[in-house]
Motif scaffolding. Structure first.
Motif, PDB file in Angstrom:
ATOM      1  N   LEU A  13     -10.377  11.554  -4.455  1.00  0.00           N
ATOM      2  CA  LEU A  13      -9.280  12.526  -4.386  1.00  0.00           C
ATOM      3  C   LEU A  13      -8.382  12.269  -3.181  1.00  0.00           C
ATOM      4  N   ALA A  14      -8.987  11.920  -2.055  1.00  0.00           N
ATOM      5  CA  ALA A  14      -8.206  11.632  -0.855  1.00  0.00           C
ATOM      6  C   ALA A  14      -7.308  10.420  -1.059  1.00  0.00           C
ATOM      7  N   ARG A  27      -5.910   9.608  -3.891  1.00  0.00           N
ATOM      8  CA  ARG A  27      -4.823   9.969  -4.807  1.00  0.00           C
ATOM      9  C   ARG A  27      -3.813  10.934  -4.189  1.00  0.00           C
ATOM     10  N   TRP A  28      -4.288  11.898  -3.405  1.00  0.00           N
ATOM     11  CA  TRP A  28      -3.419  12.915  -2.831  1.00  0.00           C
ATOM     12  C   TRP A  28      -3.504  12.865  -1.313  1.00  0.00           C
ATOM     13  N   ALA A  29      -2.399  12.500  -0.711  1.00  0.00           N
ATOM     14  CA  ALA A  29      -2.364  12.328   0.746  1.00  0.00           C
ATOM     15  C   ALA A  29      -2.698  13.623   1.483  1.00  0.00           C
ATOM     16  N   ALA A  30      -2.218  14.742   0.992  1.00  0.00           N
ATOM     17  CA  ALA A  30      -2.483  16.019   1.658  1.00  0.00           C
ATOM     18  C   ALA A  30      -3.981  16.318   1.664  1.00  0.00           C
ATOM     19  N   PHE A  31      -4.640  16.048   0.559  1.00  0.00           N
ATOM     20  CA  PHE A  31      -6.085  16.269   0.490  1.00  0.00           C
ATOM     21  C   PHE A  31      -6.804  15.314   1.438  1.00  0.00           C
TER      22      PHE A  31
END
Length: 99
Positions: free
Chosen positions: A6-7, A9-13
């Motif tokens: 997940l990290a 794929r999504w920079a904010a996460f």
């Protein structure tokens, strides 16, 4: 594994899970607040800099505490030392640039 995927794929996460780098030194000056936030002392910083081959904070352009806990260092660019040597009267002078 799932958090890592997940990290990726999504920079904010990724920033929530892995954190972000912290600027510890800028233009040869240590940021005391950043050190405190990173739970580091100036002694810890000097030790990390010595591991990078730097003996003085003043010789650093930038040092960061990276997300993996390591300290990365960017050294200041050094000005070349210029020496002018006069050989003899009526002979051209020699200019040496030492890097």
């Amino acid at each position: 594994w799932g958090f890592s995927a997940l990290a990726g794929r999504w920079a904010a996460f990724g920033m929530v899970i892995k954190g972000r780098s912290r600027l510890l030194v800028k233009d040869g000056v240590a940021d005391e607040d950043a050190l405190r936030d990173a739970h580091m002392t100036t002694r810890d910083l000097r030790e990390a800099l010595r591991e990078q081959g730097v003996s003085e904070v003043s010789r650093i352009a930038e040092a960061r505490l990276e997300r993996d806990g390591s300290v990365s260092v960017v050294r200041k660019a050094t000005e070349p030392k210029i020496v002018t040597v006069r050989v003899e009267d009526r002979v051209q002078t020699v200019r040496l640039e030492l890097a």
